[in-house]
Scaffold this motif. Structure first.
Motif, PDB file in Angstrom:
ATOM      1  N   ASP A   1       0.867  -1.181   0.000  1.00  0.00           N
ATOM      2  CA  ASP A   1       0.000   0.000   0.000  1.00  0.00           C
ATOM      3  C   ASP A   1       0.900   1.226   0.000  1.00  0.00           C
ATOM      4  N   LEU A   2       0.850   2.006  -1.096  1.00  0.00           N
ATOM      5  CA  LEU A   2       1.701   3.188  -1.153  1.00  0.00           C
ATOM      6  C   LEU A   2       0.944   4.383  -1.706  1.00  0.00           C
ATOM      7  N   GLU A   3       1.573   5.534  -1.583  1.00  0.00           N
ATOM      8  CA  GLU A   3       1.032   6.765  -2.156  1.00  0.00           C
ATOM      9  C   GLU A   3       2.193   7.634  -2.624  1.00  0.00           C
ATOM     10  N   ILE A   4       1.871   8.641  -3.421  1.00  0.00           N
ATOM     11  CA  ILE A   4       2.885   9.570  -3.902  1.00  0.00           C
ATOM     12  C   ILE A   4       2.714  10.893  -3.166  1.00  0.00           C
ATOM     13  N   LYS A   5       3.795  11.323  -2.494  1.00  0.00           N
ATOM     14  CA  LYS A   5       3.792  12.602  -1.790  1.00  0.00           C
ATOM     15  C   LYS A   5       4.973  13.428  -2.272  1.00  0.00           C
ATOM     16  N   ASN A   6       4.673  14.635  -2.728  1.00  0.00           N
ATOM     17  CA  ASN A   6       5.725  15.520  -3.241  1.00  0.00           C
ATOM     18  C   ASN A   6       6.566  14.829  -4.301  1.00  0.00           C
ATOM     19  N   GLY A   7       5.892  14.007  -5.093  1.00  0.00           N
ATOM     20  CA  GLY A   7       6.564  13.324  -6.188  1.00  0.00           C
ATOM     21  C   GLY A   7       7.321  12.076  -5.797  1.00  0.00           C
ATOM     22  N   GLU A   8       7.337  11.738  -4.512  1.00  0.00           N
ATOM     23  CA  GLU A   8       8.097  10.588  -4.041  1.00  0.00           C
ATOM     24  C   GLU A   8       7.152   9.490  -3.550  1.00  0.00           C
ATOM     25  N   PRO A   9       7.479   8.210  -3.850  1.00  0.00           N
ATOM     26  CA  PRO A   9       6.644   7.113  -3.347  1.00  0.00           C
ATOM     27  C   PRO A   9       6.845   6.903  -1.856  1.00  0.00           C
ATOM     28  N   ILE A  10       5.756   6.769  -1.135  1.00  0.00           N
ATOM     29  CA  ILE A  10       5.786   6.493   0.296  1.00  0.00           C
ATOM     30  C   ILE A  10       5.073   5.169   0.521  1.00  0.00           C
ATOM     31  N   VAL A  11       5.789   4.180   1.050  1.00  0.00           N
ATOM     32  CA  VAL A  11       5.184   2.879   1.331  1.00  0.00           C
ATOM     33  C   VAL A  11       4.554   2.944   2.717  1.00  0.00           C
ATOM     34  N   ASN A  12       3.233   2.958   2.742  1.00  0.00           N
ATOM     35  CA  ASN A  12       2.535   3.069   4.023  1.00  0.00           C
ATOM     36  C   ASN A  12       2.531   1.750   4.784  1.00  0.00           C
ATOM     37  N   LYS A  13       2.244   0.663   4.066  1.00  0.00           N
ATOM     38  CA  LYS A  13       2.160  -0.625   4.742  1.00  0.00           C
ATOM     39  C   LYS A  13       2.406  -1.761   3.761  1.00  0.00           C
ATOM     40  N   VAL A  14       3.030  -2.789   4.261  1.00  0.00           N
ATOM     41  CA  VAL A  14       3.215  -4.016   3.482  1.00  0.00           C
ATOM     42  C   VAL A  14       2.581  -5.162   4.247  1.00  0.00           C
TER      43      VAL A  14
ATOM     44  N   ASN B   1       3.832  -3.070  -9.152  1.00  0.00           N
ATOM     45  CA  ASN B   1       2.390  -3.047  -9.404  1.00  0.00           C
ATOM     46  C   ASN B   1       1.688  -1.955  -8.602  1.00  0.00           C
ATOM     47  N   ALA B   2       2.169  -1.686  -7.384  1.00  0.00           N
ATOM     48  CA  ALA B   2       1.608  -0.594  -6.588  1.00  0.00           C
ATOM     49  C   ALA B   2       1.971   0.758  -7.205  1.00  0.00           C
ATOM     50  N   LEU B   3       3.206   0.882  -7.695  1.00  0.00           N
ATOM     51  CA  LEU B   3       3.619   2.128  -8.342  1.00  0.00           C
ATOM     52  C   LEU B   3       2.807   2.383  -9.608  1.00  0.00           C
ATOM     53  N   TYR B   4       2.453   1.327 -10.303  1.00  0.00           N
ATOM     54  CA  TYR B   4       1.589   1.494 -11.481  1.00  0.00           C
ATOM     55  C   TYR B   4       0.232   2.053 -11.075  1.00  0.00           C
ATOM     56  N   GLN B   5      -0.322   1.525  -9.983  1.00  0.00           N
ATOM     57  CA  GLN B   5      -1.609   2.030  -9.526  1.00  0.00           C
ATOM     58  C   GLN B   5      -1.518   3.504  -9.124  1.00  0.00           C
ATOM     59  N   ALA B   6      -0.368   3.890  -8.581  1.00  0.00           N
ATOM     60  CA  ALA B   6      -0.201   5.262  -8.109  1.00  0.00           C
ATOM     61  C   ALA B   6       0.205   6.234  -9.209  1.00  0.00           C
ATOM     62  N   LYS B   7       1.014   5.742 -10.156  1.00  0.00           N
ATOM     63  CA  LYS B   7       1.573   6.645 -11.170  1.00  0.00           C
ATOM     64  C   LYS B   7       1.001   6.429 -12.568  1.00  0.00           C
ATOM     65  N   GLY B   8       0.344   5.268 -12.774  1.00  0.00           N
ATOM     66  CA  GLY B   8      -0.202   4.991 -14.098  1.00  0.00           C
ATOM     67  C   GLY B   8       0.852   4.590 -15.108  1.00  0.00           C
ATOM     68  N   LYS B   9       2.003   4.136 -14.636  1.00  0.00           N
ATOM     69  CA  LYS B   9       3.092   3.769 -15.525  1.00  0.00           C
ATOM     70  C   LYS B   9       3.647   2.411 -15.136  1.00  0.00           C
ATOM     71  N   ARG B  10       3.679   1.494 -16.108  1.00  0.00           N
ATOM     72  CA  ARG B  10       4.278   0.187 -15.869  1.00  0.00           C
ATOM     73  C   ARG B  10       5.803   0.315 -15.877  1.00  0.00           C
ATOM     74  N   LEU B  11       6.446  -0.486 -15.027  1.00  0.00           N
ATOM     75  CA  LEU B  11       7.901  -0.442 -14.880  1.00  0.00           C
ATOM     76  C   LEU B  11       8.510  -1.730 -15.419  1.00  0.00           C
ATOM     77  N   TYR B  12       9.480  -1.578 -16.314  1.00  0.00           N
ATOM     78  CA  TYR B  12      10.081  -2.743 -16.960  1.00  0.00           C
ATOM     79  C   TYR B  12      11.579  -2.868 -16.706  1.00  0.00           C
ATOM     80  N   ASN B  13      12.172  -1.830 -16.136  1.00  0.00           N
ATOM     81  CA  ASN B  13      13.617  -1.833 -15.933  1.00  0.00           C
ATOM     82  C   ASN B  13      13.955  -1.453 -14.501  1.00  0.00           C
TER      83      ASN B  13
END
Length: 736
Positions: free
Chosen positions: A613-626, A716-728
Motif C-alpha cells: 500500500d503506497l502513495e505519492i507525496k511531493n513526487g516521491e513514493p511512500i510505502v505506508n504498509k506491506v 504493481n503498486a507504483l503502477y496504480q499510483a503513477k499509471g506507468k508500468r515499470l520494466y527496468n
C-alpha cells in the motif's frame, strides 16, 4: 594436537554425558563421557554432572537465526528449558556433520528430522538411566524441563545427576518423536541467543579477531575486469613505516578444477602486510603496479558433480554493450527448457497477445561487515577463523592449494555480518592462508568496502521477454517466457504458471563474460519473480480481471487439471497463501480507495504473497504498509520468521528502487555507499504486517522466499499510483 584429535582424546575423560549425533548425515549416534569443562563438542548434546546443558549449533549464523532455531528443535525433543541452556557455535567438523553451511534456505528444512532425533535420543537415554537407577519401568519415567520424574515414588533427578549413568548405556534406536500438538518450544517465539552480545558490542564477528603477534593484511586487485597483474615494485612499499612485506599471490594453481564455490575474479593479487590496518591502508595507496589485458581462456568446473568448461572472454566490458547483446539475443534461437501443448497455434489463434520485456542490472551484495579472515599457518597445520557460508567446500579448496590434509585445517566460524551468497565464495580465506604462510605469522586479512564492491561476484544482469495469449473470453491459452543473462540465466521453467496453462513454452540463453557472478539472496528468483509477477499483473488487467482472482483462477486449474509432470509448486498451498494475503490486507475493499500492488512467488520450498500500500507525496513514493503472507510449513521461531520477512521486504524495496552496478571499460562505477544507492531509514515501509499459514507440514526455507515477490508488488503498486508500468530496474530511473 588438532581439534579433531583433541575431541577423541578427551572424550573418555571425566564425568557427564555427551551425545554425538551426525546431523545431515547418516543419523548414527554414539554416547560417550565428557569433561565438565566447556570442551568443543561439535554435533553433540552435552550435559555435565552439574547440570549444564549445551547444544551445539552446527551451521554458520548470518542473521537468519539458525543459531537460535536449530537448538530450539533439539531442545524441544530433549525437553529442557530453552532459556537455561547454553548454545555454542560449532566449528567446522566434517567428522560429525555434513552440509554444515548456509545457502538455499535449507538449514532447517534439511536438519529437521535429524535435530529432532538428536534431542529425543538424548532424552530417552536419560529416561533409561533413571529407570535403571530407581529400578522401575522406563515407561513410568517422565520429564519436565530437564528433570526426570517417577510419579509413583515421587523420585526426581536433574538430567545432570544421571548423565554419567546415561553415557554408559547403549543408544536406543527408533525413538518416538513428539506430536506437533505437544510442542512447547517450537512455534513459540524465543529471543535470539546472541542478542545481548550484538547490542552490547561483544566480539562475535570475524572482524573482531585479535590474536597475539597477529599482523594485518590487505590486497590490491586489478582496477578492471579483463585485466591481470603484469608487475609491481614492492621495494618502496616495504620501506614504509609499519609495513612488514609486500608480494603477489596466486589464489588457485594452474589447471585446478574449480568447484561450485571457488569463483574468484582476480586469481593474482598484491598482498601488503603490516603491523596495523592503518599502515597497510596507507601503503595500498602507494602501490604502483602495471596491469595487462587477459587473454580469453577456459577453466574446468565441478559444479556439485556437474562437470563443465567455463569460457572467460578477453576484453574490457561495458553495461551499454551488455544491454545491446541481450537485446540481440532475444531475437536468436534459445534452448527450450519446457514445452507443453502447441504454443505456436495458441498464439496464432489468440484474440489478444501481450508481450513485454524486463531488465535487471548487476547487483552488489554490500555486506555491512567487509570480507575478512584470520589465518595462522604453521608448517602443515592451519588455524582459521572468520565469516563464511560454505566452510567445508572452502576447506577442500584450501587443502588442495596448500597441499595440507583437511584434518590439519581448523576453521572456527564467526557470526557473519551479512552474506546471502557473497560469503559463499571465500577466496579471501585462501588469500589469508597464503599470506600467513609467506610471512610465517598469524594474519588478519581485511578487505575495504571498495575492495569488495569492485571485486565482482555480483548478481547477474538479466533480461526476460514474456508473451501471453488470451482467447475471446479473456482466458489465458498460451504463455511463453524467453529469458537470459550475462553470464547466467534466471529461468525456472517448472514454476508457476507452468502447469496452469495448456500451451506453455520456456526457453533461455546465456552470454559469456569475464565479470564474475554468484549467489544473491534468492538466486535468479530475485529477478524472474519480479518480471513474471509484473507481467501477470498486466495480463490480468488486459483480461479485465482482478490480479488476485486471475492468479487463483490459474492455480485452481493447476489443482484440478495440472499440465505436465514436473511442476515444482503445490497449487493448493500457493492458493492458500494468496488467500491469506487477500484477507489480511482487506484487498477487496481497500483496492477501491488505495494504491495497492500484489505479487506472490514460490521458491526454496516456501510460498510468499505481498500486498503493498503506497502513495505519492511531493513526487516521491511512500510505502505506508506491506502485508506479507508466508507458508513455510511448521514455524520454528515466530520472531525469527517476522525478522526475516521484514528484512526481506525492506531489502527488496531498496534493491528494486535503487540497486544497480554498471560497468564502463571493465571498471565498476560504484565502489562504496556514496555511489551505490541503498534504501534509507525514512524510505522503509511505515508498517509491515506478517502472517503465516499454520499447518503441520515439515518446515522449509524462510531466509529468501519473502524477497523475490517484493519487487513486483512494488512495481504493481507504483503502477496504480503513477499509471506507468515499470520494466527496468532500478525503478527510480524509470520513475524520474
Amino acid at each position: 594436537m588438532n581439534r579433531r584429535s583433541f575431541l577423541q582424546s578427551t572424550a573418555l575423560a571425566g564425568g557427564g554425558f555427551m551425545l554425538s549425533f551426525s546431523v545431515f548425515a547418516t543419523g548414527k549416534s554414539t554416547s560417550v563421557q565428557a569433561t565438565n569443562s566447556l570442551t568443543e563438542l561439535n554435533g553433540f548434546v552435552k550435559i555435565t554432572s552439574d547440570n549444564i546443558i549445551q547444544i551445539m549449533s552446527p551451521n554458520p549464523e548470518a542473521g537468519q537465526g539458525v543459531k537460535t532455531s536449530m537448538p530450539m528443535i533439539v531442545a524441544e525433543e530433549l525437553d529442557v528449558d530453552f532459556k537455561k541452556i547454553q548454545v555454542i557455535q560449532a566449528d567446522l567438523d566434517t567428522k560429525h556433520f555434513t552440509r554444515q553451511f548456509i545457502g538455499g534456505s535449507q538449514a532447517i528444512h534439511s536438519g529437521w528430522n535429524t535435530l529432532r532425533n538428536a534431542g529425543a535420543t538424548a532424552r530417552q537415554l536419560l529416561r533409561q538411566a533413571a529407570a535403571q537407577q530407581w529400578q522401575v519401568p522406563v515407561e513410568e519415567i517422565t520429564t519436565d524441563k530437564g528433570v526426570l520424574i517417577h510419579q509413583k515414588s515421587g523420585k526426581k533427578a536433574t538430567y545432570g545427576e544421571l548423565a554419567d549413568l546415561a553415557s554408559k548405556l547403549e543408544v536406543p534406536k527408533n525413538v518416538p518423536l513428539k506430536s506437533v500438538k505437544d510442542f512447547n518450544i517450537i512455534g513459540h517465539s524465543q529471543q535470539n541467543v546472541d542478542i545481548k552480545k550484538i547490542v552490547t558490542g561483544q566480539p562475535l564477528y570475524g572482524i573482531d579477531t585479535h590474536k597475539p603477534g597477529m599482523l594485518h593484511a590487505m590486497v590490491v586487485h586489478p582496477p578492471a575486469f579483463g585485466l591481470t597483474l603484469k608487475s609491481f615494485d614492492a621495494t618502496p612499499i616495504k620501506k614504509m613505516k609499519g609495513i612488514v612485506d609486500a608480494f603477489s599471490i596466486k589464489i588457485f594453481n594452474e589447471n585446478y578444477e574449480k568447484t561450485f564455490f571457488d569463483t574468484t575474479t582476480f586469481n593474482e593479487v598484491i598482498a601488503i602486510v603490516g603491523t596495523s590496518t592503518w599502515a597497510v591502508m596507507k601503503a595500498k595507496k602507494e602501490v604502483k603496479a602495471e596491469w595487462q589485458p587477459i587473454t580469453s581462456y577456459t577453466q574446468n568446473r565441478n559444479m556439485l558433480g556437474r562437470k563443465l568448461v567455463e569460457k572467460i572472454p578477453a576484453g574490457l566490458e561495458n553495461t551499454n554493450t551488455h544491454l545491446s547483446q541481450m537485446k540481440e539475443q532475444l531475437n536468436k534461437p534459445a534452448t527450450v527448457r519446457r514445452k507443453d501443448g502447441n504454443v505456436d497455434e495458441a498464439f496464432k489463434n489468440a484474440a489478444k497477445v501481450i508481450e513485454r520485456t524486463y531488465n535487471g542490472p548487476y547487483l552488489a551484495h554490500n555486506c555491512m561487515e567487509p570480507m575478512n579472515f584470520f589465518a595462522d599457518v604453521k608448517g602443515d597445520k592451519i588455524e582459521l577463523s572468520g565469516p563464511l557460508q560454505k566452510p567445508e567446500f572452502t576447506e577442500q579448496a584450501l587443502s588442495a592449494r596448500l597441499n595440507i590434509p583437511v584434518e590439519n585445517i581448523d576453521i572456527k566460524m564467526t557470526r557473519l555480518g551479512g552474506g546471502y551468497g557473497r560469503r559463499s565464495y571465500a577466496h579471501w580465506l585462501i588469500e589469508a592462508a597464503l599470506i600467513s604462510q609467506q610471512v610465517k605469522a598469524p594474519v588478519n586479512l581485511l578487505y575495504t568496502r571498495e575492495d569488495d564492491m569492485t571485486a565482482g561476484i555480483y548478481r547477474s544482469t538479466y533480461t526476460a521477454t514474456y508473451r501471453a495469449a488470451l482467447d475471446a473470453n479473456n482466458n489465458l491459452i498460451g504463455f511463453h517466457v524467453k529469458a537470459g543473462g550475462i553470464p547466467e540465466s534466471p529461468l525456472y521453467a517448472n514454476r508457476f504458471p507452468a502447469g496452469a496453462v495448456d500451451n506453455y513454452l520456456a526457453e533461455d540463453w546465456t552470454i559469456d563474460s569475464n565479470i564474475t557472478v554468484g549467489s544473491f539472496r534468492a538466486p535468479r528468483s530475485n529477478f524472474i519473480a519480479a518480471a513474471e509477477q509484473s507481467f501477470l499483473d498486466e495480463v490480468a488487467e488486459v483480461a479485465g480481471k482482478d490480479p488476485i482472482d486471475f492468479r487463483l483462477e490459474l492455480l485452481h486449474r493447476a489443482q484440478e487439471k495440472p499440465v505436465g509432470q514436473n511442476n515444482e509448486y503445490e497449487a493448493d498451498r500457493y492458493a492458500k497463501v494468496i488467500e491469506l494475503a487477500r484477507k489480511q490486507s482487506n484487498w477487496d475493499t481497500l483496492k477501491k480507495s488505495k494504491k495497492l500492488g500484489f505479487s506472490a512467488y514460490f521458491c526454496h520450498d516456501s510460498y510468499a504473497a505481498h500486498v503493498i500500500d503506497l502513495e505519492i507525496k511531493n513526487g516521491e513514493p511512500i510505502v505506508n504498509k506491506v502485508y506479507c503472507a508466508i507458508d513455510c510449513g511448521i514455524v520454528i521461531n515466530p520472531d525469527g520468521l517476522y525478522n526475516l520477512a521484514e528484512g526481506s521486504i525492506v531489502d527488496g524495496i531498496g534493491t528494486a528502487m535503487y540497486g544497480k552496478m554498471t560497468i564502463e571499460n571493465g571498471v565498476p562505477q560504484a565502489n562504496n555507499f556514496h555511489t551505490y544507492r541503498m534504501i534509507r531509514m525514512n524510505e522503509a515501509p511505515k508498517a509491515i504486517d506478517v502472517q503465516y499459514v499454520k499447518n503441520e507440514i515439515d518446515p522449509s526455507g524462510m531466509g529468501e522466499p519473502a524477497y523475490p515477490p517484493v519487487f513486483a508488488a512494488l512495481a504493481n503498486a507504483l503502477y496504480q499510483a503513477k499509471g506507468k508500468r515499470l520494466y527496468n530496474q532500478p525503478f527510480v530511473e524509470e520513475l524520474s
